[in-house]
Every structure is written in C-alpha cells, then in structure tokens.
Design an enzyme around this catalytic site. Structure first.
Site, PDB file in Angstrom:
ATOM      1  N   CYS A   1       0.802  -1.260   0.049  1.00 16.68           N
ATOM      2  CA  CYS A   1      -0.205  -0.026  -0.033  1.00 16.68           C
ATOM      3  C   CYS A   1       0.775   1.160   0.052  1.00 16.68           C
ATOM      4  O   CYS A   1       1.252   1.716   1.055  1.00 16.68           O
ATOM      5  CB  CYS A   1      -0.910   0.113   1.233  1.00 16.68           C
TER       6      CYS A   1
ATOM      7  N   CYS B   1      -0.373   3.959   2.161  1.00 14.93           N
ATOM      8  CA  CYS B   1      -0.339   3.911   3.776  1.00 14.93           C
ATOM      9  C   CYS B   1       1.359   3.966   4.205  1.00 14.93           C
ATOM     10  O   CYS B   1       1.660   4.822   5.063  1.00 14.93           O
ATOM     11  CB  CYS B   1      -0.695   2.678   4.074  1.00 14.93           C
ATOM     12  N   ASP B   2       2.345   3.538   3.571  1.00 17.63           N
ATOM     13  CA  ASP B   2       3.534   3.215   3.808  1.00 17.63           C
ATOM     14  C   ASP B   2       4.531   4.164   3.298  1.00 17.63           C
ATOM     15  O   ASP B   2       5.318   4.222   3.542  1.00 17.63           O
ATOM     16  CB  ASP B   2       3.724   1.599   3.800  1.00 17.63           C
TER      17      ASP B   2
END
Length: 515
Positions: free
Chosen positions: A342, A345-346
């Site tokens: 992701c 997200c990361d």
C-alpha cells in the site's frame, strides 16, 4: 490552523459534548509543538464552556502530544503528533466520546468492551496519509473511552522517527499492545476485540451454529456481496452475509473516480455507505468470520474457521481477491520490513529513501507517481516489454526526474540485512543478466489472486482459480452462485462487481421459486 468551514462544522459537532473535558498538550519547544498547541487552542475556543486547555511545557514523555479526558480524570486517549489528514476524524470522535457522546458501534460490541478485565495499553503507529490507520485508532480510542483498564495512543511515525527505527517499523498501521507487537495492517474493532477477549471465538461459534437456515447466504462483504445481499433482502427472503472483512479490497483503495454518478470518493467512505445500505434491510450481517469449507447436502453448508456451520437454501460466493505476491525469496521474511503493498499507507515511512515498484499497470505507475513526491528515487520494474498503464499515467511517470522505468525485468529476490530491506535482484529478460538495485522499500503492485482456495475440488474453477459462472451467476453446483472478482467475470471493477452481485441474487431468487 483550521479553515473557516472546518471550524464551523467542528463547532457544530462539539455541541454534542455532554460533560466537560480537558485537553492537555505536551510541548517541547519545536515548531510541531506550536502547531499542535494552535490546533488545541482553536478547538477549545469553539466550546470554551465545555473544553479546558492545559499546557505541559516540561513533559518527560512524548512531545508534541495531546491527551484527552473528562475533567478530573486521568487521560486514557492520546495523540502523539498532529492528528490532521485522515486522523482528524479520529480526533473529533475522541473529543465527543470523552464528553459522553454515545458511540454508534453495535451495542454488543460496546458491552464487550466494558467487560474486558485486562490492562491493555495500545500504541498505534500511523502515517497521516494512511487511510487504513484511522479504523484502528478509532477502535482503540473507543475501547479506552469506555474501559478504565484500556489506554490508547496514536503515534505519527513520520514525527517520531527514532521510535519507528528502533522498532523496525516499515509499514503502518502497526499496533503494539503492552509493549509487544500486536498486529499490522487494517483491523476492525471486532477483530481487535476477538484477539484480546479470550473466549470470544467460542461464544461466537456457539451463537452462529444456532442460526436457522437462510434462503440466501452471501459469503463475502465487498461490492459484489453487498449488492447481492441488498437485492436478495428486497425480495423479502431470509438473507445473511458472512464476511471476514466487510468492504474487501475496496477498503484499501484510496481514490475512486470511475464509479458512475459519483465524481470522486474513496474506499473507506464507499465501504461505510455499502454497510449502511445493507443494514437498512433485514440482513443478518456476520463480520470477522472466514469461510473454510462449502458442501451441498440437504442445504448448502458453509463451515467457518471457528467451527460453526451455517446452512442455506442457496449460497452466493463473493469472496473477492487479494494482492498478488511476487513469490520470490525474501518477500515473506521482509513483509512489513520494507516489502509493502500500500503506497498510500506506507510511502511516508520511506521519505528520502530509494524505493522500487513492482508492476507497470495502472496501480504500479500510480504508486510510482505518488511515491516520487516523497522518496529520493523510484525504480519501476515491469515484467513485460510494454507498460500496461493508461497513457496519461505513463507520460506523467516518465516526466518525473526521480522515476526510472525498467521493462522486461523479472524480480528474483528481496535482499535484506536481517532486519529490513536493503535491495532487490532482478533478471533482464532480454539477455539473462542479473542486476542488484539498492532500495529501502519495495511496493508490490502486480494484480490480484481470487480468494477461492477453500473451494478447491468443490466446484469448477478456471486455471487462474476463478469460480466459473454462467450469465445468471450459477456455478457448477445447483443452488450455489458466485459474483465479483472471485469469478470468471472479466474486468475487475467495483461497478462490475456490484452488477455481478445483483445478477447472482436474482439468479438465486429464481432458483428458489423454481425449486
């Protein structure tokens, strides 16, 4: 710090505070401390008769940090960092819950939280761009608000880099409980409770096993499953939905701009709408339950991971798909330690570092474009000799100075130092030469795998593991239908999955009235 329209909306929400609360801001003289103090000041000014602001300039703990509690009580909810971006909603809910405004969570979950009898200290490491993180922050905050034995702290990984590096956190959300790693990735309130409440699984299995047979049982809670449930329930027949995670992969999707009649939305918002629409009907929704076996007897039986068996006259399989893995040495060892799936997200955790994206489709090229604004450099590795992404995305990626695209590259190994990713190996398919790329993060974006393993040797599957269906959604077993990304339906799109779910429900209803 807050825009005028946001202030106006927030002021309206804060009128729901029943009991006075106190916000305590711990500062350390930094610019971020001043930002957090400014945010807290603006909030307290909106409801000065119900919100008291206290400043701790000599904090020995994390700073900047905001603690929220009812007046006169020790804080159990904290935000280490500035809860803006996706976490602003988490902040608003924490303020309301501390002030006595009731949660909309299911009554049985609220009761389960209150009866927990163990000291639980949650620390949730997040990034402000992570759309999966708020679910966990809000879940643990609610638990802390309702139970004096629970505390919850949101920690912005980008702001507290020393902690992130010390714990080798390379993916968010990352949850620690009482100082030990508890979980990583999206988790719902139900999933968290099931993990900390010993005996919850046995209680659930017992309750599920006692349920009467359904007319239609939908297995899966993504767009296909939701559509199937709604169409079935509208026919006035007994309908159930059993899902490991409601929303499926849509919950992990950031921008959705091709859902007809809705110009733009995001996955979590669409999933919330889907769930509410399902619950508007008389549908028995059973979440956090994984199907492990299907068998046709007098009824169609679906066995769950906890041992319970549900029965139904018809079943609609809508278990969806998941991200495809590279299946190369090192991938599993360094999953969450540099191998990620992701980028939204990361990505912030790799600020200023070198990264790689595996896959040259729309997802891969979009990931490269997003990462390029955060990281030092992005190397895109595409197995084929051409990129499969839309031309507009390809042109954008090729225009970025810190993006390199390599075609005909077969990833062969993830390289790490025992704690985190330090590189990857790939083979040039034109000449079989092996190359090493120094990277700190690898984002895998190479398509989907159908969630159909539990159906092996049960019904007809394609060579890709997809459930074979006809135009009515029928499978090779009479009374069993399927819909969405788990099937042979071409073009894996949200709107197509919804149509597929509706088709399967209508097919199941037709089967019922004819049999």
């Amino acid at each position: 710090m807050l825009e005028a329209n946001i202030k106006q909306q927030l002021g309206a929400y804060l009128k729901n505070i029943v009991n006075p609360i106190e916000i305590t801001v711990s500062t350390n003289g930094t610019e971020k401390s001043q930002e957090l103090l400014s945010l807290a000041s603006e909030i307290s000014e909106l409801q000065s008769d119900r919100i008291t602001l206290t400043v701790d300039e000599n904090s020995t703990g994390r700073a900047p940090q905001m603690a929220i509690a009812p007046i006169g009580k020790a804080p159990r909810v904290r935000f280490a960092g500035i809860p803006m971006g996706h976490e602003f909603t988490s902040l608003v809910l924490a303020l309301l819950q501390a002030g006595g405004h009731p949660s909309k969570a299911a009554p049985e979950l609220l009761e389960q939280i209150k009866t927990l009898d163990t000291e639980l200290n949650f620390e949730v490491y997040i990034s402000l761009s992570c759309h999966n993180c708020p679910d966990i922050v809000q879940a643990t905050n609610l638990m802390a608000a309702l139970n004096p034995k629970v505390t919850a702290t949101m920690i912005d990984g980008a702001l507290f880099q020393d902690e992130v590096n010390g714990l080798n956190i390379m993916a968010v959300p990352s949850v620690y409980l009482n100082g030990e790693h508890f979980g990583q990735g999206r988790m719902t309130l139900e999933e968290i409770l099931n993990k900390v409440d010993t005996g919850a699984a046995d209680k659930q299995a017992s309750a599920l096993a006692e349920k009467a047979p359904y007319d239609v049982l939908v297995v899966g809670g993504g767009p296909a499953g939701a559509a199937a449930a709604i169409y079935a329930a509208r026919k006035g027949i007994r309908t159930g939905v059993v899902a490991e995670r409601f929303g499926g992969q849509v919950a992990d999707t950031m921008a959705i701009e091709n859902f007809i009649s809705v110009k733009a939305t995001d996955g979590p918002k669409l999933v919330a709408g889907l769930e509410q629409h399902v619950l508007d009907y008389d549908v028995d929704l059973m979440k956090t339950q994984k199907a492990v076996r299907l068998e046709k007897k007098e009824f169609v039986e679906v066995e769950l991971e906890n041992g319970a068996v549900l029965k139904s006259k018809t079943v609609i399989l809508a278990t969806g798909a998941r991200w495809r893995e590279m299946n190369v040495p090192g991938e599993q060892e360094y999953r969450g330690k540099g191998v990620a799936y992701c980028p939204h997200c990361d990505g912030p955790l790799f600020k200023g570092k070198k990264t790689a994206v595996i896959g040259g489709g729309n997802s891969g090229i979009e990931a490269a474009i997003d990462l390029a604004g955060i990281v030092e450099h992005v190397t895109v590795l595409e197995f084929g000799d051409t990129l499969r992404a839309d031309e507009v995305l390809v042109r954008k990626a090729e225009s970025l100075a810190n993006v390199t695209i390599i075609k005909e590259a077969m990833t062969t190994e993830v390289i790490g130092d025992g704690e985190r990713v330090i590189g990857l190996k790939y083979t040039d398919r034109k000449n079989d030469e092996s190359h090493l790329v120094d990277v700190a993060g690898i984002f895998v974006q190479i398509g989907l795998v159908p969630n159909s393993e539990f159906l092996q040797d049960t019904l007809a599957l394609s060579n890709r593991g997809e459930i074979v269906i006809n135009a009515h959604g029928e499978t090779s077993i009479p009374g069993v239908f399927a819909a969405g990304d788990v099937t042979t339906t071409p073009y894996k799109q949200i709107i197509i999955s919804m149509g597929s779910g509706a088709t399967a429900a209508l097919g199941a209803f037709d089967y019922l009235i004819r049999n």
